[in-house]
Design a protein around this motif. Structure first.
Motif, mmCIF file in Angstrom:
data_model
loop_
_atom_site.group_PDB
_atom_site.id
_atom_site.type_symbol
_atom_site.label_atom_id
_atom_site.label_comp_id
_atom_site.label_asym_id
_atom_site.label_seq_id
_atom_site.Cartn_x
_atom_site.Cartn_y
_atom_site.Cartn_z
ATOM 1 N N ASP A 93 99.754 30.395 23.866
ATOM 2 C CA ASP A 93 99.106 29.669 22.999
ATOM 3 C C ASP A 93 97.673 30.504 23.292
ATOM 4 O OD1 ASP A 93 98.868 28.575 25.329
ATOM 5 O OD2 ASP A 93 99.337 26.736 24.584
ATOM 6 N N HIS A 94 97.305 30.690 24.357
ATOM 7 C CA HIS A 94 96.001 31.298 24.623
ATOM 8 C C HIS A 94 95.848 32.681 24.109
ATOM 9 C CE1 HIS A 94 93.043 33.731 26.825
ATOM 10 N NE2 HIS A 94 92.466 32.501 27.159
ATOM 11 N N TRP B 277 90.922 31.189 30.019
ATOM 12 C CA TRP B 277 92.414 31.102 30.907
ATOM 13 C C TRP B 277 92.224 30.243 31.924
ATOM 14 C CZ3 TRP B 277 94.707 36.612 32.333
ATOM 15 C CH2 TRP B 277 95.850 36.488 32.703
ATOM 16 N N LEU B 278 91.318 30.488 32.557
ATOM 17 C CA LEU B 278 91.420 29.490 33.766
ATOM 18 C C LEU B 278 91.169 28.049 33.825
ATOM 19 C CD1 LEU B 278 88.403 31.505 35.838
ATOM 20 C CD2 LEU B 278 91.010 31.074 36.595
ATOM 21 N N SER B 279 90.572 27.784 32.453
ATOM 22 C CA SER B 279 90.453 26.111 32.063
ATOM 23 C C SER B 279 91.088 25.832 30.820
ATOM 24 C CB SER B 279 88.988 25.973 32.106
ATOM 25 O OG SER B 279 88.365 26.459 30.854
ATOM 26 N N TRP B 280 92.480 26.530 30.659
ATOM 27 C CA TRP B 280 93.119 26.377 29.546
ATOM 28 C C TRP B 280 93.826 25.110 29.281
ATOM 29 C CZ3 TRP B 280 92.487 27.941 24.963
ATOM 30 C CH2 TRP B 280 93.733 27.776 23.980
ATOM 31 N N ASP B 281 94.099 24.414 30.253
ATOM 32 C CA ASP B 281 94.586 22.976 30.367
ATOM 33 C C ASP B 281 93.515 22.038 29.959
ATOM 34 O OD1 ASP B 281 97.097 23.964 31.112
ATOM 35 O OD2 ASP B 281 96.903 23.441 33.311
ATOM 36 N N ASP B 282 92.432 22.134 30.472
ATOM 37 C CA ASP B 282 91.250 21.324 30.227
ATOM 38 C C ASP B 282 91.038 21.522 28.655
ATOM 39 O OD1 ASP B 282 91.006 20.394 32.698
ATOM 40 O OD2 ASP B 282 89.759 21.850 33.229
ATOM 41 N N ALA B 283 90.968 22.831 28.103
ATOM 42 C CA ALA B 283 90.783 23.149 26.716
ATOM 43 C C ALA B 283 91.834 22.367 25.839
ATOM 44 C CB ALA B 283 90.871 24.663 26.559
ATOM 45 N N LEU B 284 93.274 22.542 26.302
ATOM 46 C CA LEU B 284 94.176 21.775 25.490
ATOM 47 C C LEU B 284 94.087 20.281 25.485
ATOM 48 C CD1 LEU B 284 97.098 24.108 26.230
ATOM 49 C CD2 LEU B 284 95.828 24.010 24.384
ATOM 50 N N ALA B 285 93.739 19.607 26.469
ATOM 51 C CA ALA B 285 93.496 18.311 26.548
ATOM 52 C C ALA B 285 92.190 17.878 26.237
ATOM 53 C CB ALA B 285 93.392 17.739 28.219
ATOM 54 N N SER B 286 91.247 18.599 25.778
ATOM 55 C CA SER B 286 89.856 18.165 25.048
ATOM 56 C C SER B 286 90.192 17.565 23.769
ATOM 57 C CB SER B 286 88.845 19.351 25.139
ATOM 58 O OG SER B 286 89.147 20.399 24.232
ATOM 59 N N GLN B 287 89.063 16.754 23.257
ATOM 60 C CA GLN B 287 89.005 16.308 21.950
ATOM 61 C C GLN B 287 89.507 17.422 20.588
ATOM 62 O OE1 GLN B 287 85.509 14.144 20.714
ATOM 63 N NE2 GLN B 287 86.512 13.174 19.117
ATOM 64 N N ASP B 288 88.897 18.577 21.051
ATOM 65 C CA ASP B 288 89.032 19.841 19.895
ATOM 66 C C ASP B 288 89.079 20.832 20.763
ATOM 67 O OD1 ASP B 288 88.739 22.049 18.131
ATOM 68 O OD2 ASP B 288 88.830 20.303 16.642
ATOM 69 N N THR B 289 90.114 21.880 20.707
ATOM 70 C CA THR B 289 90.151 23.077 21.643
ATOM 71 C C THR B 289 89.302 24.021 21.139
ATOM 72 O OG1 THR B 289 92.535 22.638 22.226
ATOM 73 C CG2 THR B 289 91.549 24.829 22.507
ATOM 74 N N ARG C 208 86.429 23.300 19.627
ATOM 75 C CA ARG C 208 85.183 23.066 19.884
ATOM 76 C C ARG C 208 84.791 23.409 21.453
ATOM 77 N NH1 ARG C 208 83.644 17.058 18.732
ATOM 78 N NH2 ARG C 208 84.750 17.490 17.046
ATOM 79 N N TYR C 209 85.680 23.052 22.251
ATOM 80 C CA TYR C 209 85.668 23.427 23.765
ATOM 81 C C TYR C 209 85.459 24.773 23.953
ATOM 82 C CZ TYR C 209 87.087 23.378 28.542
ATOM 83 O OH TYR C 209 87.285 23.732 29.963
ATOM 84 N N ALA C 210 86.380 25.727 23.231
ATOM 85 C CA ALA C 210 86.285 27.144 23.121
ATOM 86 C C ALA C 210 84.847 27.593 22.901
ATOM 87 C CB ALA C 210 87.493 27.836 22.696
ATOM 88 N N TRP C 211 84.442 27.233 21.796
ATOM 89 C CA TRP C 211 83.074 27.610 21.239
ATOM 90 C C TRP C 211 82.015 27.211 22.261
ATOM 91 C CZ3 TRP C 211 81.696 30.934 17.584
ATOM 92 C CH2 TRP C 211 80.123 30.728 17.406
ATOM 93 N N ASN C 212 81.932 26.242 22.957
ATOM 94 C CA ASN C 212 80.895 25.892 23.727
ATOM 95 C C ASN C 212 81.000 26.973 24.933
ATOM 96 O OD1 ASN C 212 80.044 23.660 22.468
ATOM 97 N ND2 ASN C 212 81.393 22.189 23.477
ATOM 98 N N VAL C 213 82.186 27.256 25.398
ATOM 99 C CA VAL C 213 82.203 28.329 26.560
ATOM 100 C C VAL C 213 81.917 29.589 25.961
ATOM 101 C CG1 VAL C 213 84.001 29.765 27.811
ATOM 102 C CG2 VAL C 213 84.306 27.078 27.397
ATOM 103 N N LEU C 214 82.194 30.092 24.770
ATOM 104 C CA LEU C 214 81.633 31.143 24.213
ATOM 105 C C LEU C 214 79.944 31.009 24.066
ATOM 106 C CD1 LEU C 214 81.790 34.117 22.734
ATOM 107 C CD2 LEU C 214 81.630 32.601 20.466
#
Length: 261
Positions: free
Chosen positions: A94-95, A131-143, A145-151
């Motif tokens: 899924d990543h 990739w390192l925090s993918w479980d946290d990304a999936l568990a967040s309110q919106d994956t 949004r989580y990914a955009w904040n990392v970018l």
């Protein structure tokens, strides 16, 4: 790595016993202080904490070069030390699917702030961190949004800043308006106007800036911007309206009282 350690419930004593490194060295690494760590200790800690080591290795290498370590130093650090394990050589399915979906647009956004090499490195780092925090990304309110904040954090960490604001000036020379001009004098005028606009844009609040970059520089539709940021479409349109009014107030202020029209 520090967040994973804190969530593990282990103590420095536990880690020191298991990886056979002094607590002081482990403490320095987890606090991000001291000398740049050798791969051996990073690898041992990653293995003990159950972290995928391939994205960590790529981030470690990239940061080593940015810390002015030589290729010889990097090779010496990894010689004789395992880099990969069979279960951690590829990101989750899924990543990978998510990366295929958003990578091109992530590159467009990063291009507004960084040169080509920095852009590619920032986006690659983003997906390694995810990739390192993918479980946290999936568990967040919106994956998304989580990914955009990392970018965004990764791009802004590499972006030149002036007076605390990110610089957008280099993007002025790659706008569609500039490329369409035939008269050199028109080009110079357009450059000046673009630089003024981008300087003003850099003063926008973070999400308004993101929306304007994606809409006006990258040419993305509001629906695409909404999906990338992981925010409602109405919020994107509202941010664009507020940003446009702010820019107009700076670049086209109303005439002062008593001034001839």
């Amino acid at each position: 790595m520090r967040e994973t350690y804190l969530a593990s419930g282990l103590t420095l004593n536990d880690l020191s016993t298991r990886v056979r490194f002094a607590k002081s060295k482990l403490s320095e690494l987890l606090r991000g202080v001291g000398l740049y760590p050798r791969w051996e200790i990073v690898y041992l800690l990653a293995t003990e904490l159950g972290m995928p080591n391939w994205p960590l290795y790529r981030l470690w290498c990239q940061a080593a070069y940015e810390a002015h370590k030589s290729s010889e130093w990097v090779d010496n650090c990894t010689e004789g030390t395992p880099i990969l394990t069979a279960t951690h050589t590829a990101p989750p399915l899924d990543h990978r699917a998510f990366r295929e979906l958003v990578e091109t647009d992530y590159l467009f956004f990063a291009q507004a702030f960084l040169d080509d090499d920095q852009r590619d490195a920032a986006v690659d780092d983003t997906f390694n961190i995810l990739w390192l925090s993918w479980d946290d990304a999936l568990a967040s309110q919106d994956t998304r949004r989580y990914a955009w904040n990392v970018l965004r954090a990764t791009v802004m960490a590499r972006t030149p800043h002036r007076d605390g604001w990110p610089e957008l000036g280099s993007a002025a020379f790659d706008t569609a308006a500039l490329r369409s001009l035939a008269d050199p004098s028109d080009s110079l005028n357009q450059i000046a106007e673009s630089l003024e606009l981008f300087t003003a844009m850099s003063r926008l609040p973070s999400r308004q800036l993101d929306v304007m970059v994606l809409r006006r520089l990258c040419g993305l539709q509001p629906e695409t911007v909404s999906a990338l940021l992981g925010v409602p479409l109405a919020a994107v349109r509202s941010d664009e309206r507020h940003a446009t009014r702010f820019l107009e107030s700076l670049l086209c202020p109303p005439p002062t009282e008593g001034t001839a029209p």
